[in-house]
Design an enzyme around this catalytic site. Structure first.
Site, PDB file in Angstrom:
ATOM      1  N   VAL A 142       0.914  -1.148   0.000  1.00  0.00           N
ATOM      2  CA  VAL A 142       0.000   0.000   0.000  1.00  0.00           C
ATOM      3  C   VAL A 142       0.955   1.199   0.000  1.00  0.00           C
ATOM      4  O   VAL A 142       1.440   1.619   1.040  1.00  0.00           O
ATOM      5  CB  VAL A 142      -0.945  -0.011   1.218  1.00  0.00           C
ATOM      6  CG1 VAL A 142      -1.835   1.225   1.210  1.00  0.00           C
ATOM      7  CG2 VAL A 142      -1.792  -1.282   1.235  1.00  0.00           C
ATOM      8  N   PRO A 143       1.256   1.728  -1.190  1.00  0.00           N
ATOM      9  CA  PRO A 143       2.438   2.582  -1.399  1.00  0.00           C
ATOM     10  C   PRO A 143       2.339   4.024  -0.919  1.00  0.00           C
ATOM     11  O   PRO A 143       2.348   4.972  -1.707  1.00  0.00           O
ATOM     12  CB  PRO A 143       2.636   2.510  -2.913  1.00  0.00           C
ATOM     13  CG  PRO A 143       1.255   2.337  -3.449  1.00  0.00           C
ATOM     14  CD  PRO A 143       0.538   1.477  -2.431  1.00  0.00           C
ATOM     15  N   CYS A 144       2.310   4.199   0.398  1.00  0.00           N
ATOM     16  CA  CYS A 144       2.279   5.557   0.942  1.00  0.00           C
ATOM     17  C   CYS A 144       3.596   6.291   0.650  1.00  0.00           C
ATOM     18  O   CYS A 144       3.643   7.520   0.725  1.00  0.00           O
ATOM     19  CB  CYS A 144       1.963   5.545   2.428  1.00  0.00           C
ATOM     20  SG  CYS A 144       3.049   4.532   3.415  1.00  0.00           S
ATOM     21  N   HIS A 145       4.641   5.558   0.277  1.00  0.00           N
ATOM     22  CA  HIS A 145       5.907   6.214  -0.081  1.00  0.00           C
ATOM     23  C   HIS A 145       5.771   7.040  -1.357  1.00  0.00           C
ATOM     24  O   HIS A 145       6.611   7.882  -1.633  1.00  0.00           O
ATOM     25  CB  HIS A 145       7.040   5.181  -0.228  1.00  0.00           C
ATOM     26  CG  HIS A 145       6.819   4.179  -1.314  1.00  0.00           C
ATOM     27  ND1 HIS A 145       6.080   3.028  -1.126  1.00  0.00           N
ATOM     28  CD2 HIS A 145       7.245   4.154  -2.594  1.00  0.00           C
ATOM     29  CE1 HIS A 145       6.055   2.338  -2.255  1.00  0.00           C
ATOM     30  NE2 HIS A 145       6.756   3.005  -3.165  1.00  0.00           N
ATOM     31  N   ARG A 146       4.708   6.843  -2.118  1.00  0.00           N
ATOM     32  CA  ARG A 146       4.486   7.592  -3.365  1.00  0.00           C
ATOM     33  C   ARG A 146       3.826   8.948  -3.133  1.00  0.00           C
ATOM     34  O   ARG A 146       3.552   9.673  -4.087  1.00  0.00           O
ATOM     35  CB  ARG A 146       3.649   6.756  -4.335  1.00  0.00           C
ATOM     36  CG  ARG A 146       4.381   5.511  -4.792  1.00  0.00           C
ATOM     37  CD  ARG A 146       3.582   4.689  -5.769  1.00  0.00           C
ATOM     38  NE  ARG A 146       4.270   3.433  -6.036  1.00  0.00           N
ATOM     39  CZ  ARG A 146       3.678   2.313  -6.424  1.00  0.00           C
ATOM     40  NH1 ARG A 146       2.363   2.295  -6.613  1.00  0.00           N
ATOM     41  NH2 ARG A 146       4.380   1.219  -6.626  1.00  0.00           N
TER      42      ARG A 146
END
Length: 178
Positions: A142-146
Site C-alpha cells: 500500500v504505497p504511501c511512499h508515493r
C-alpha cells in the site's frame, strides 16, 4: 502456537535490501508489513491483535509468507510493479478509502497529499488524508511512499525518509543501492 489456531495471527520477519520487515497475516490476508525499529510498530502490532481479537502470534512459514517474500524480492530487483497478495486492511472506513487511493497510484509516479484528497472528493481533507497515510500498516504494497509534498519535497514516512527516497529511486529506475 500455529496460525491455524483460533485467535492467533502469523508473524514473520522478511529481509529486504532496506532492512528487516515484520509481516503479520490474519486468515483474510496480510494485515501488517512494516520495517523493524519503527517508532509505532508495537502500537500497530497491538492494533491488529485487538482488531482480530488475537491473543498472540505464531511464526510459521506458509504459502502466504513465501509468496510475500517472492513478490518483495521481485519488487526490489525491478521485476514487479504490482502486488497480488490478499490484504486485510485494519483501519477506519476513511483510512481504508485513503489506502485504496494509494493503491491506484502507478508504479514510478507520485502524488501530493492535496491530489490525494482531491481524488477522495474532499480537497480540504489534506491533513486527514496525511494522518490516514501515516496510519497505513502495510508499507510498500500500500504505497504511501508515493505521496510527496505539494512542492515536490519528501515528507513523512514511518520507515524513514532515506527508505522513502530509496523506494522512489527504485521505482524511477534510478536505484543503485539494490
Amino acid at each position: 502456537m500455529r496460525p491455524s489456531e483460533k485467535n492467533c495471527l502469523n508473524r514473520v520477519g522478511v529481509e529486504t535490501p532496506l532492512g528487516r520487515m515484520t509481516a503479520v497475516f490474519s486468515p483474510q490476508g496480510l494485515c501488517l508489513l512494516e520495517f523493524d525499529g519503527q517508532q509505532h510498530l508495537d502500537r500497530e502490532l497491538k492494533a491488529v491483535c485487538l482488531h482480530h481479537h488475537a491473543y498472540g502470534f505464531a511464526t510459521e512459514e506458509t504459502d502466504e509468507t513465501q509468496n510475500l517474500r517472492r513478490q518483495l524480492g521481485e519488487y526490489f530487483v525491478g521485476q514487479r510493479q504490482k502486488f497480488d497478495l490478499p490484504l486485510d486492511l485494519v483501519g477506519t472506513s476513511f483510512q481504508k478509502q485513503v489506502w485504496h487511493i494509494l493503491q491506484t497510484i502507478p508504479y514510478g509516479e507520485t502524488r501530493s497529499y492535496k491530489q490525494q484528497s482531491e481524488t477522495l472528493g474532499n480537497p480540504k481533507a489534506i491533513r486527514a488524508v496525511a494522518a490516514a497515510n501515516g496510519a497505513n500498516k502495510i508499507s510498500i504494497i500500500v504505497p504511501c511512499h508515493r505521496i510527496i509534498g505539494s512542492n515536490g519535497s519528501l515528507t513523512g514516512y514511518a520507515g524513514g525518509l532515506p527508505r522513502k527516497q530509496a523506494l522512489l529511486a527504485l521505482e524511477s529506475g534510478n536505484a543503485s543501492l539494490f
